[in-house]
Structures are given as C-alpha cells and as structure tokens.
Scaffold this active site. Structure first.
Site, mmCIF file in Angstrom:
data_model
loop_
_atom_site.group_PDB
_atom_site.id
_atom_site.type_symbol
_atom_site.label_atom_id
_atom_site.label_comp_id
_atom_site.label_asym_id
_atom_site.label_seq_id
_atom_site.Cartn_x
_atom_site.Cartn_y
_atom_site.Cartn_z
ATOM 1 N N GLY A 14 0.794 -1.220 0.000
ATOM 2 C CA GLY A 14 0.000 0.000 0.000
ATOM 3 C C GLY A 14 0.828 1.273 0.000
ATOM 4 N N HIS A 111 1.375 0.847 -13.322
ATOM 5 C CA HIS A 111 2.196 -0.296 -13.702
ATOM 6 C C HIS A 111 3.655 0.157 -13.679
ATOM 7 C CE1 HIS A 111 3.107 -4.120 -15.658
ATOM 8 N NE2 HIS A 111 3.904 -3.453 -16.467
ATOM 9 N N ASP A 143 -8.872 -0.960 -19.023
ATOM 10 C CA ASP A 143 -9.883 -1.430 -19.991
ATOM 11 C C ASP A 143 -9.939 -2.954 -19.877
ATOM 12 O OD1 ASP A 143 -7.845 -1.140 -23.051
ATOM 13 O OD2 ASP A 143 -7.700 -2.468 -21.306
ATOM 14 N N GLU A 144 -10.589 -3.605 -20.839
ATOM 15 C CA GLU A 144 -10.810 -5.059 -20.714
ATOM 16 C C GLU A 144 -9.511 -5.857 -20.754
ATOM 17 O OE1 GLU A 144 -14.713 -3.419 -21.374
ATOM 18 O OE2 GLU A 144 -12.734 -3.036 -22.254
ATOM 19 N N ASP A 147 -3.142 -4.360 -18.489
ATOM 20 C CA ASP A 147 -2.102 -3.321 -18.692
ATOM 21 C C ASP A 147 -2.216 -2.684 -20.084
ATOM 22 O OD1 ASP A 147 0.168 -5.615 -17.079
ATOM 23 O OD2 ASP A 147 -1.067 -4.036 -16.183
HETATM 24 C C1 GRF Z 1 4.057 -1.194 -7.157
HETATM 25 O O1 GRF Z 1 5.305 -1.324 -7.808
HETATM 26 C C2 GRF Z 1 2.961 -1.011 -8.184
HETATM 27 O O2 GRF Z 1 3.439 -0.439 -9.384
HETATM 28 C C3 GRF Z 1 2.500 -2.397 -8.442
HETATM 29 O O3 GRF Z 1 2.508 -3.002 -7.177
HETATM 30 C C4 GRF Z 1 3.679 -2.528 -6.483
HETATM 31 C C5 GRF Z 1 3.375 -2.398 -5.009
HETATM 32 O O4 GRF Z 1 2.529 -1.300 -4.838
HETATM 33 N N1 GRF Z 1 1.188 -2.391 -9.045
HETATM 34 P P1 GRF Z 1 2.128 -0.785 -3.357
HETATM 35 O O5 GRF Z 1 3.411 -0.512 -2.598
HETATM 36 O O6 GRF Z 1 1.340 -1.917 -2.699
HETATM 37 O O7 GRF Z 1 1.325 0.444 -3.601
#
Ligand code: GRF
Length: 221
Positions: A14, A111, A143-144, A147
């Site tokens: 998070g 991403h 979207d569907e 990524d």
């Molecule tokens: C991050 O690198 C994010 O880009 C990917 O998950 C990783 C962890 O994110 N989707 P977070 O620290 O849980 O926000």
C-alpha cells in the site's frame, strides 16, 4: 472544486495508497478516500488505512466461486460508498468487464514499466535483463485487457548498468508515488479526455516539446 470520491483497492504494502493519503492530508489533492478495499486479509495497506482513520473493507477473493462473483461484491462495496474513481494501487487481481461496466472511464491503475513494454509481472527483472536504458512507470485507465488501457501519465528513470530488480524497483517506486497523485488530481480537475486509445490532458501543454534525456549521457555537441 469538489473532492473526487476515491475507492482504493490494495493487495499488499500500500505504498501508493500512502502517497495518496499523504498528498490529501497535505491539502495538495482534491480527493477524499471513502473506502480502502483489499482482497488480502494481511495486506499492510489495510493497516495504513486504519492508521489514517479510513473506512476499510475486506473482500477475500478466496471466498468467491468466480471472478465475476468477486467483482460483483467489489462493485457493491464501492457503490455503497459512493465511489467516483476506482484506484488500483498494488491490486493483484484481474478486473472483469463487470467492474468496467460499473465504472466506465473511472478505473485507474499504475504499472511499474513504460507500457506497452513489459506488461505483466516480474517487470523489474525483465527491464534489467532486457538491457533497456530507461525504465519507468505508467498510470493508465483500465480497460478489458491487462495493462492495455489508455495512458494518462508516464515517468522515465535511467536503468544503471549495475542495477538489480530491487534497485530499479526502488527508483521507479519513487516516481509512482509522484505520478499517481498527479493523475488523480488531473481527473479531479476534469482535465482528462479519453479519445479512443489516447488520453488528452487539457489544456494542451507544449512546455516539454524540447525535452530530451539520454542514458548514458551523450556529450553536448
Ligand atoms: C508497485 O510497484 C505497483 O506499481 C504495483 O505493485 C507494487 C506495489 O505497490 N502495481 P504498493 O506498494 O502496494 O502500492
């Protein structure tokens, strides 16, 4: 300007949630987090939400017989809190069309690579192994596909010759924490126009048309 009502979905640490919380608490983001939802009971993101007095919900995907049933429950929780923008922040479950129909043009994801390069997982090791000289992150509408949604913001960082997946991930994560709140602010200001595959940021900003970066450094000629 009204505050856009965010529903943030997390599965792990998070840290992106934390960067959004921090920007809101600093008065620098016109948003309100109305619920934090996780599919993982142990997600530290839920602890971060609790520390900041945010409403939380656990929707454990293991308790549902199908992706659709899981998504239906997620949509119920998000709608019950009046969510206007769904923010996937380290959320590790695939979204089904059911969620997209419920929040068309109102689901964002981040991403840790420059899409369309390096979709999927293990992206940091893939960027190091491929030998690219720049990596980065992408904030996009969902979207569907996986990524594949329209891109809102991208940030680039150099990949150094002695980088490991870990050192690159840490460098990219710093930019994630800057770009995600910025993308949400643009949405809150109504400045994002989705036109097919493209997202136009209004008004047009031409200040970067002379910008360039090289890695390694190329001597000025
Ligand atoms: C991050 O690198 C994010 O880009 C990917 O998950 C990783 C962890 O994110 N989707 P977070 O620290 O849980 O926000």
């Amino acid at each position: 300007m009204g505050k856009v009502r965010l529903g943030i979905l997390v599965s792990g640490s998070g840290s992106n949630l934390q960067s959004i919380i921090d920007r809101i608490e600093a008065g620098a983001l016109d948003a309100e987090i109305v619920v934090v939802v996780s599919n993982e009971p142990e997600a530290y993101g839920l602890v971060r939400a609790e520390k900041h007095g945010l409403k939380r919900a656990l929707v454990n995907h293991r308790e549902f017989g199908s992706r659709e049933a899981f998504d239906r429950r997620l949509v119920e929780v998000l709608e019950a809190h009046g969510v206007e923008l769904v923010v996937l922040a380290g959320f590790m479950r695939l979204i089904t069309p059911l969620m997209i129909e419920a929040f068309p043009g109102r689901i964002m994801n981040i991403h840790p690579a420059l899409l369309p390069s390096f979709p999927g997982t293990h992206v940091w090791q893939d960027q190091v192994d491929y030998g690219v000289k720049f990596g980065g992150c992408t904030v996009h509408f969902v979207d569907e596909g996986t990524d594949t949604g329209p891109i809102i913001i991208q940030a680039v960082v150099p990949v150094l010759d002695d980088d490991t997946a870990e050192t690159l991930a840490a460098r990219i994560l710093k930019q994630e924490h800057r770009t995600y709140p910025a993308a949400i602010q643009l949405f809150a200001e109504g400045r994002l126009k989705i036109e097919g595959r493209r997202v136009r940021v209004m008004p047009l900003d031409r200040s970067r048309d002379e910008a360039f970066l090289t890695n390694p450094v190329v001597p000025q000629t």
